[in-house]
Design a protein around this motif. Structure first.
Motif, PDB file in Angstrom:
ATOM      1  N   ALA A 147      17.195   4.984  -8.388  1.00  0.00           N
ATOM      2  CA  ALA A 147      17.329   6.339  -8.034  1.00  0.00           C
ATOM      3  C   ALA A 147      18.626   6.379  -7.288  1.00  0.00           C
ATOM      4  N   ARG A 148      19.403   5.564  -6.683  1.00  0.00           N
ATOM      5  CA  ARG A 148      20.898   5.426  -5.984  1.00  0.00           C
ATOM      6  C   ARG A 148      21.624   6.048  -7.395  1.00  0.00           C
ATOM      7  N   THR A 149      21.618   5.332  -8.194  1.00  0.00           N
ATOM      8  CA  THR A 149      22.739   5.791  -9.306  1.00  0.00           C
ATOM      9  C   THR A 149      22.616   7.087  -9.952  1.00  0.00           C
ATOM     10  N   LEU A 150      21.236   7.580 -10.083  1.00  0.00           N
ATOM     11  CA  LEU A 150      21.001   8.990 -10.627  1.00  0.00           C
ATOM     12  C   LEU A 150      21.558   9.556  -9.463  1.00  0.00           C
ATOM     13  N   GLN A 151      21.469   9.729  -8.045  1.00  0.00           N
ATOM     14  CA  GLN A 151      22.000  10.361  -7.128  1.00  0.00           C
ATOM     15  C   GLN A 151      23.502  10.507  -7.129  1.00  0.00           C
ATOM     16  N   GLU A 152      23.935   9.390  -7.352  1.00  0.00           N
ATOM     17  CA  GLU A 152      25.584   9.328  -7.481  1.00  0.00           C
ATOM     18  C   GLU A 152      25.828  10.105  -8.674  1.00  0.00           C
ATOM     19  N   THR A 153      25.357   9.876  -9.796  1.00  0.00           N
ATOM     20  CA  THR A 153      25.852  10.683 -10.730  1.00  0.00           C
ATOM     21  C   THR A 153      25.467  12.132 -10.771  1.00  0.00           C
ATOM     22  N   ALA A 154      24.327  12.444 -10.360  1.00  0.00           N
ATOM     23  CA  ALA A 154      23.978  13.851 -10.315  1.00  0.00           C
ATOM     24  C   ALA A 154      25.024  14.678  -9.117  1.00  0.00           C
ATOM     25  N   VAL A 155      25.247  13.912  -8.151  1.00  0.00           N
ATOM     26  CA  VAL A 155      26.090  14.703  -7.166  1.00  0.00           C
ATOM     27  C   VAL A 155      27.517  14.620  -7.820  1.00  0.00           C
ATOM     28  N   ALA A 156      28.026  13.609  -8.366  1.00  0.00           N
ATOM     29  CA  ALA A 156      29.437  13.840  -8.723  1.00  0.00           C
ATOM     30  C   ALA A 156      29.543  14.943 -10.112  1.00  0.00           C
ATOM     31  N   ALA A 157      28.336  15.101 -10.580  1.00  0.00           N
ATOM     32  CA  ALA A 157      28.423  16.003 -11.703  1.00  0.00           C
ATOM     33  C   ALA A 157      28.301  17.453 -11.090  1.00  0.00           C
ATOM     34  N   VAL A 158      27.563  17.726  -9.823  1.00  0.00           N
ATOM     35  CA  VAL A 158      27.739  18.789  -9.155  1.00  0.00           C
ATOM     36  C   VAL A 158      29.229  19.339  -8.795  1.00  0.00           C
ATOM     37  N   ARG A 159      30.022  18.054  -8.119  1.00  0.00           N
ATOM     38  CA  ARG A 159      31.176  18.349  -7.554  1.00  0.00           C
ATOM     39  C   ARG A 159      32.091  18.700  -8.725  1.00  0.00           C
ATOM     40  N   ALA A 160      32.187  18.052  -9.806  1.00  0.00           N
ATOM     41  CA  ALA A 160      32.857  18.438 -10.761  1.00  0.00           C
ATOM     42  C   ALA A 160      32.913  19.727 -11.346  1.00  0.00           C
ATOM     43  N   ALA A 161      31.777  20.383 -11.246  1.00  0.00           N
ATOM     44  CA  ALA A 161      31.510  21.774 -11.720  1.00  0.00           C
ATOM     45  C   ALA A 161      31.798  22.832 -10.639  1.00  0.00           C
ATOM     46  N   ALA A 162      31.729  22.406  -9.535  1.00  0.00           N
ATOM     47  CA  ALA A 162      31.559  23.523  -8.322  1.00  0.00           C
ATOM     48  C   ALA A 162      33.141  23.688  -7.702  1.00  0.00           C
ATOM     49  N   PRO A 163      33.439  24.673  -7.024  1.00  0.00           N
ATOM     50  CA  PRO A 163      34.852  24.981  -6.546  1.00  0.00           C
ATOM     51  C   PRO A 163      34.941  23.945  -5.119  1.00  0.00           C
ATOM     52  N   ASP A 164      36.197  24.102  -4.535  1.00  0.00           N
ATOM     53  CA  ASP A 164      36.387  23.278  -3.576  1.00  0.00           C
ATOM     54  C   ASP A 164      35.620  23.618  -2.415  1.00  0.00           C
ATOM     55  N   GLY A 165      35.013  22.795  -1.472  1.00  0.00           N
ATOM     56  CA  GLY A 165      34.199  23.234  -0.303  1.00  0.00           C
ATOM     57  C   GLY A 165      32.812  23.599  -0.601  1.00  0.00           C
ATOM     58  N   PHE A 166      32.459  23.409  -1.764  1.00  0.00           N
ATOM     59  CA  PHE A 166      30.887  23.168  -2.050  1.00  0.00           C
ATOM     60  C   PHE A 166      29.975  22.335  -1.597  1.00  0.00           C
ATOM     61  N   GLN A 167      29.097  22.786  -0.767  1.00  0.00           N
ATOM     62  CA  GLN A 167      28.082  21.698  -0.007  1.00  0.00           C
ATOM     63  C   GLN A 167      26.931  21.106  -0.999  1.00  0.00           C
ATOM     64  N   VAL A 168      26.948  19.916  -0.830  1.00  0.00           N
ATOM     65  CA  VAL A 168      25.837  19.283  -1.583  1.00  0.00           C
ATOM     66  C   VAL A 168      24.751  18.809  -0.715  1.00  0.00           C
ATOM     67  N   LEU A 169      23.649  19.040  -0.439  1.00  0.00           N
ATOM     68  CA  LEU A 169      22.722  18.375   0.108  1.00  0.00           C
ATOM     69  C   LEU A 169      21.536  17.610  -0.632  1.00  0.00           C
ATOM     70  N   LEU A 170      20.841  16.761  -0.185  1.00  0.00           N
ATOM     71  CA  LEU A 170      19.639  16.302  -1.036  1.00  0.00           C
ATOM     72  C   LEU A 170      18.373  16.339   0.101  1.00  0.00           C
ATOM     73  N   HIS A 171      17.134  16.910  -0.684  1.00  0.00           N
ATOM     74  CA  HIS A 171      15.814  16.834   0.120  1.00  0.00           C
ATOM     75  C   HIS A 171      15.581  15.293   0.153  1.00  0.00           C
ATOM     76  N   ALA A 172      15.510  14.625   1.446  1.00  0.00           N
ATOM     77  CA  ALA A 172      15.489  13.172   1.525  1.00  0.00           C
ATOM     78  C   ALA A 172      14.299  12.874   2.461  1.00  0.00           C
ATOM     79  N   ASP A 173      13.786  11.432   2.146  1.00  0.00           N
ATOM     80  CA  ASP A 173      12.949  10.893   3.053  1.00  0.00           C
ATOM     81  C   ASP A 173      13.834   9.516   3.232  1.00  0.00           C
ATOM     82  N   PRO A 174      13.956   9.035   4.539  1.00  0.00           N
ATOM     83  CA  PRO A 174      14.590   7.738   4.901  1.00  0.00           C
ATOM     84  C   PRO A 174      13.836   6.478   4.389  1.00  0.00           C
ATOM     85  N   VAL A 175      12.829   6.523   3.898  1.00  0.00           N
ATOM     86  CA  VAL A 175      12.071   5.324   3.304  1.00  0.00           C
ATOM     87  C   VAL A 175      12.013   5.313   1.812  1.00  0.00           C
ATOM     88  N   SER A 176      13.246   4.487   1.351  1.00  0.00           N
ATOM     89  CA  SER A 176      13.649   4.447  -0.183  1.00  0.00           C
ATOM     90  C   SER A 176      12.378   4.314  -0.877  1.00  0.00           C
TER      91      SER A 176
END
Length: 387
Positions: free
Chosen positions: A258-287
């Protein structure tokens, strides 16, 4: 405090008053679905329809050429969201003075599982969960990463909220669900959510487990639960049923995946997005938890994304592990259901929001502006005016 209301394109398109009505609630942002799962939704104020049936998971805009020739690809929407439904709704919402952020559902797609069953989570008994793509499979991961980038970065959007970016398991509101006859508890849910597809069997092996022996141990562990034995107690309950070492190894594999998928997906979003684009995850703190609010490690996820959206309808306690990280500038958005008919309490939103702030919330999310009754919306409007 900044508040955002969740919205579907069909809440807005064809209703010339919808965007202004949402803005009049006192929210500054609309979190607008751009990729969404199958649903049947009420539209109580729409001039053309009252019920929308989205028959399968779909993107709510025209997909681009990146998908040509690929086996796993997003499905276009039908008549419930034709053409660039997202773009049309986003334009109206922006015109009403609202910031628009995309709402992207990822590892939750029943049609994908039906048409490509090999992509699904398969439990210890060999039963497949078609609503739950296995996030360990390379092809599925590539599909989810590209979908995240495309669906998140739509024209006019200033940020995104990524839902179900992690493991999905047994617990899911499926069509005509009839699985509540035996109370599996937290531990039983975990064991019945373990995947035994070929990728996961190899992953367990990489963590020192023989997949066949693990499967036998899981079946033995869960057998008393089927006969009514308790399986609660959180992670300690999992360890009691499966043993500490086996439990730790399965969790290590699933957390890493899960961690590596989250890292890769967020990186892909940032690479496609303009500066200042906010990325949030719907999350539960119990992994080890599964579902739309993906189980995460709080320290890790806040080092990857700009923040999290946390379910708080039943109380704001899940915010605490994120707030304890002390990460300056992180968005901690408390998500409240404000539809009384869906278990929400719009009448207590002000008090609930203040308690969430005490637990570390920096923003509010309101689910859902299109589904709520007029009375629910009036309660939201009054609460936001006082906050």
């Amino acid at each position: 405090m900044k508040a955002s209301a969740f919205v579907y394109p069909w809440d807005v398109n064809g209703d010339p008053e919808a965007a202004d009505r949402i803005a009049a609630l006192g929210v500054r942002q609309a979190t607008l679905a751009s990729a969404y799962h199958s649903t049947r939704a009420l539209t109580p104020r729409h001039p053309r329809h009252r019920i929308v049936t989205a028959r399968h998971a779909a993107v709510l805009y025209p997909a681009d050429a990146r998908w040509e020739g690929r086996t796993l690809r997003p499905y276009p929407a039908g008549d419930w969201a034709p053409g660039d439904a997202f773009g049309e709704a986003a334009e109206a919402l922006t015109g009403a003075g609202l910031d628009v952020h995309t709402w992207v559902v990822l590892a939750h797609n029943s049609r994908l599982g039906e048409e490509h069953p090999e992509t699904s989570v398969v439990n210890v008994y060999g039963d497949r969960y078609p609503w739950a793509p296995c996030i360990a499979q390379p092809g599925t991961r590539a599909y989810l990463v590209d979908l995240a980038a495309e669906a998140a970065v739509r024209p006019g959007a200033r940020g995104t909220e990524l839902e179900s970016l992690g493991w999905y398991g047994l617990a899911h509101l499926h069509a005509h669900d009839k699985i509540a006859g035996v109370g599996l508890g937290d531990a039983g849910q975990y064991l019945m959510s373990l995947c035994f597809c070929e990728s996961c069997r190899q992953g367990y092996g990489d963590h020192g487990l023989d997949a066949g022996e693990l499967a036998a141990a899981v079946r033995a562990a869960v057998e008393p639960v089927w006969r009514g034995a308790p399986s609660d107690g959180g992670w300690a309950g999992v360890e009691k049923l499966l043993g500490e070492s086996r439990s730790a190894a399965t969790r290590a594999w699933r957390d890493e995946t899960a961690r590596t998928l989250q890292e890769t997906a967020v990186a892909a979003v940032r690479a496609a997005a303009p500066d200042g684009f906010q990325v949030l995850l719907h999350a539960d703190p119990v992994s080890y938890h599964c579902g739309a609010n993906a189980g995460v490690d709080p320290a890790h996820v806040l080092s990857v994304a700009d923040g999290v959206v946390v379910p708080c309808t039943g109380g704001a306690g899940l915010l605490t592990p994120f707030a304890e990280q002390g990460r300056e500038g992180a968005v901690l958005a408390a998500n409240f259901t404000v539809v009384a008919g869906m278990g929400g309490s719009p009448g207590t939103l002000e008090q609930d929001a203040r308690r969430a702030v005490e637990q570390g919330a920096t923003q509010l999310r309101l689910y859902h502006a299109g589904l709520a009754s007029d009375g629910d919306l009036e309660a939201v409007r009054a609460a936001l005016a006082r906050l």
